[in-house]
Write a protein that holds these residues in place. Structure first.
Motif, PDB file in Angstrom:
ATOM      1  N   PRO A  17      35.026  42.718  50.641  1.00 28.75           N
ATOM      2  CA  PRO A  17      33.894  42.029  49.998  1.00 28.75           C
ATOM      3  C   PRO A  17      33.815  40.550  50.366  1.00 28.75           C
ATOM      4  O   PRO A  17      32.721  40.013  50.575  1.00 28.75           O
ATOM      5  CB  PRO A  17      34.171  42.215  48.506  1.00 28.75           C
TER       6      PRO A  17
ATOM      7  N   TYR B 120      40.207  45.885  48.889  1.00 31.27           N
ATOM      8  CA  TYR B 120      39.397  45.792  47.681  1.00 31.27           C
ATOM      9  C   TYR B 120      38.887  44.382  47.392  1.00 31.27           C
ATOM     10  O   TYR B 120      37.915  44.223  46.654  1.00 31.27           O
ATOM     11  CB  TYR B 120      40.128  46.379  46.469  1.00 31.27           C
ATOM     12  N   TRP B 121      39.514  43.332  47.973  1.00 32.91           N
ATOM     13  CA  TRP B 121      38.969  41.974  47.863  1.00 32.91           C
ATOM     14  C   TRP B 121      38.626  41.373  49.220  1.00 32.91           C
ATOM     15  O   TRP B 121      37.675  40.615  49.345  1.00 32.91           O
ATOM     16  CB  TRP B 121      39.950  41.060  47.120  1.00 32.91           C
TER      17      TRP B 121
ATOM     18  N   ASP C 285      41.003  49.471  42.733  1.00 38.13           N
ATOM     19  CA  ASP C 285      42.029  48.688  43.412  1.00 38.13           C
ATOM     20  C   ASP C 285      43.430  49.273  43.295  1.00 38.13           C
ATOM     21  O   ASP C 285      44.351  48.839  43.983  1.00 38.13           O
ATOM     22  CB  ASP C 285      42.032  47.238  42.903  1.00 38.13           C
TER      23      ASP C 285
ATOM     24  N   ASP D 176      40.848  35.160  48.720  1.00 37.94           N
ATOM     25  CA  ASP D 176      40.459  35.979  49.869  1.00 37.94           C
ATOM     26  C   ASP D 176      39.250  35.388  50.581  1.00 37.94           C
ATOM     27  O   ASP D 176      39.153  35.425  51.811  1.00 37.94           O
ATOM     28  CB  ASP D 176      40.178  37.408  49.397  1.00 37.94           C
TER      29      ASP D 176
ATOM     30  N   VAL E 250      39.205  39.149  38.690  1.00 37.74           N
ATOM     31  CA  VAL E 250      38.525  39.117  39.978  1.00 37.74           C
ATOM     32  C   VAL E 250      38.376  37.693  40.496  1.00 37.74           C
ATOM     33  O   VAL E 250      38.162  37.476  41.694  1.00 37.74           O
ATOM     34  CB  VAL E 250      37.144  39.809  39.875  1.00 37.74           C
TER      35      VAL E 250
ATOM     36  N   LEU F 175      30.864  44.653  45.037  1.00 40.55           N
ATOM     37  CA  LEU F 175      32.159  45.281  45.298  1.00 40.55           C
ATOM     38  C   LEU F 175      33.281  44.525  44.586  1.00 40.55           C
ATOM     39  O   LEU F 175      34.226  45.137  44.078  1.00 40.55           O
ATOM     40  CB  LEU F 175      32.432  45.332  46.797  1.00 40.55           C
ATOM     41  N   LEU F 176      33.171  43.197  44.540  1.00 44.70           N
ATOM     42  CA  LEU F 176      34.171  42.425  43.803  1.00 44.70           C
ATOM     43  C   LEU F 176      34.122  42.772  42.320  1.00 44.70           C
ATOM     44  O   LEU F 176      35.162  42.970  41.679  1.00 44.70           O
ATOM     45  CB  LEU F 176      33.935  40.924  43.993  1.00 44.70           C
TER      46      LEU F 176
ATOM     47  N   SER G 228      35.696  46.093  41.770  1.00 38.28           N
ATOM     48  CA  SER G 228      37.038  46.284  42.325  1.00 38.28           C
ATOM     49  C   SER G 228      38.066  46.792  41.317  1.00 38.28           C
ATOM     50  O   SER G 228      38.972  47.548  41.707  1.00 38.28           O
ATOM     51  CB  SER G 228      37.546  44.995  42.984  1.00 38.28           C
ATOM     52  N   PRO G 229      37.988  46.424  40.021  1.00 40.86           N
ATOM     53  CA  PRO G 229      38.976  46.985  39.087  1.00 40.86           C
ATOM     54  C   PRO G 229      38.933  48.511  38.997  1.00 40.86           C
ATOM     55  O   PRO G 229      39.893  49.132  38.554  1.00 40.86           O
ATOM     56  CB  PRO G 229      38.585  46.351  37.740  1.00 40.86           C
TER      57      PRO G 229
ATOM     58  N   ALA H 187      40.090  36.581  43.620  1.00 36.48           N
ATOM     59  CA  ALA H 187      39.534  36.902  44.939  1.00 36.48           C
ATOM     60  C   ALA H 187      38.992  35.667  45.636  1.00 36.48           C
ATOM     61  O   ALA H 187      38.670  35.722  46.830  1.00 36.48           O
ATOM     62  CB  ALA H 187      38.428  37.949  44.805  1.00 36.48           C
TER      63      ALA H 187
ATOM     64  N   ARG I  35      45.039  44.788  49.066  1.00 33.64           N
ATOM     65  CA  ARG I  35      44.157  43.688  48.678  1.00 33.64           C
ATOM     66  C   ARG I  35      43.139  43.374  49.777  1.00 33.64           C
ATOM     67  O   ARG I  35      42.001  43.008  49.499  1.00 33.64           O
ATOM     68  CB  ARG I  35      45.003  42.451  48.376  1.00 33.64           C
TER      69      ARG I  35
END
Length: 345
Positions: free
Chosen positions: A234, A230-231, A222, A39, A33, A214-215, A218-219, A36, A227
């Protein structure tokens, strides 16, 4: 405009998260994670580009020139050194790919594609390929009147992503990845921020908290999801929550996180090649295996941040002397109780 300290904090946090991800990946750890952080950078980039240009006379060529001189010189330096490292000790640069075509393409943000994604000499430089694409779109939007700029810019970024689902494999499809929507999200947050929007402090803190939750989760969801969802979603909640929380309750910045924000570009660009050197030193020193990841992480962060002071900061002072003078004046004003200027990506 006044400084938004939470943006600096998030830049530093994002850079450190990416370093943690790569060290974790090196040792087979679970911190995926951390990637991220990229992101978060993309959302911040959209936010800063909009906030620092809105309400000012449009000068597209000056904007692009400043973006190039801010991003390219250090990237080229790191690319040259990384290429040299790959040629001298290829076994130390796992996952890197060197060829003349990739070297030249990397310098101009058109590296070879692997599995449909950019794969430059500096592997984390794939993000800069998307940054430069965003800057091109943003520059074109600056030719428009301010009345139309926001809608056209966001619409253009959405249209770029829509093309991803109809274009054949190749550069065009690679550069229309849905991750581009994260820049648009940052622009929207910046637009709302400049409009004077306010949220209760509790709501903003909840946004940040939900974003991090949420991060962390995410696994679990996802697989098969873009992306940007899921990243990116958040990351947008975290950035938006942070800037509006600061508006609701301003705070005095702490030195270390502010410095990490300033050094975030250097940390991001240098950390892989520095990490390779740090790994060699740590392994040669014969440290116990349990101590190796943490030691490599600390050494990599420390030296990458130091290179901001040794390389990036003097380079920026040389290329942007007026900005450097402004930073000195802002620093003096801040010391006297004023507020500094926002740092740009």
């Amino acid at each position: 405009m006044t400084s938004i300290h939470s943006i600096q904090y998030l830049r530093g946090l994002a850079a450190c998260a990416v370093v943690c991800f790569h060290v974790s990946e090196q040792f087979g750890g679970p911190f995926n994670v951390g990637a991220a952080g990229v992101d978060v950078f993309f959302v911040i980039s959209g936010f800063i580009m909009w906030v620092t240009t809105a309400g000012k006379p449009a000068d597209p060529w000056r904007f692009m020139r400043r973006r190039i001189t801010r991003i390219v010189p250090l990237y080229w330096i790191v690319t040259l050194l990384t290429a040299a490292g790959i040629l001298i000790k290829p076994q130390f640069f796992y996952g890197h790919f060197f060829s003349v075509a990739n070297f030249v393409g990397s310098l101009f943000f058109l590296p070879v594609l692997q599995e449909g994604a950019p794969h430059p000499i500096v592997i984390q430089g794939w993000t800069l390929c998307y940054e430069m694409m965003f800057y091109v779109v943003f520059t074109l939007a600056l030719f428009l009147g301010e009345r139309w700029r926001f809608g056209v810019l966001v619409g253009a970024l959405v249209a770029v992503v829509a093309l991803h689902f109809v274009l054949p494999a190749g550069y065009a499809r690679a550069f229309t990845d849905p991750v581009v929507l994260e820049f648009a999200a940052g622009v929207v947050v910046g637009h709302l921020w400049l409009q004077g929007a306010r949220l209760p402090l509790g709501v903003t803190l909840a946004m940040v908290g939900v974003g991090f939750l949420l991060l962390a989760a995410s696994p679990l969801f996802d697989a098969g999801m873009a992306r940007a969802l899921y990243w990116g979603l958040p990351a947008t909640l975290i950035v938006a929550g942070a800037v509006f929380a600061e508006r609701a309750r301003p705070f005095k910045p702490a030195s270390l996180p502010s410095f990490l924000g300033d050094a975030s570009y250097s940390i991001y660009l240098w950390h892989v090649v520095v990490g390779v050197l740090a790994t060699g030193v740590v392994l040669r020193a014969g440290l116990p295996a349990v101590l190796q990841p943490a030691t490599i992480l600390v050494v990599t962060l420390a030296f990458s941040a130091a290179l901001y002071l040794v390389v990036e900061k003097p380079l920026n002072g040389l290329l942007h002397p007026q900005r450097a003078k402004g930073a000195v004046k802002a620093s003096k004003a801040a010391a006297a109780g004023g507020r500094g200027m926002m740092s740009q990506n």
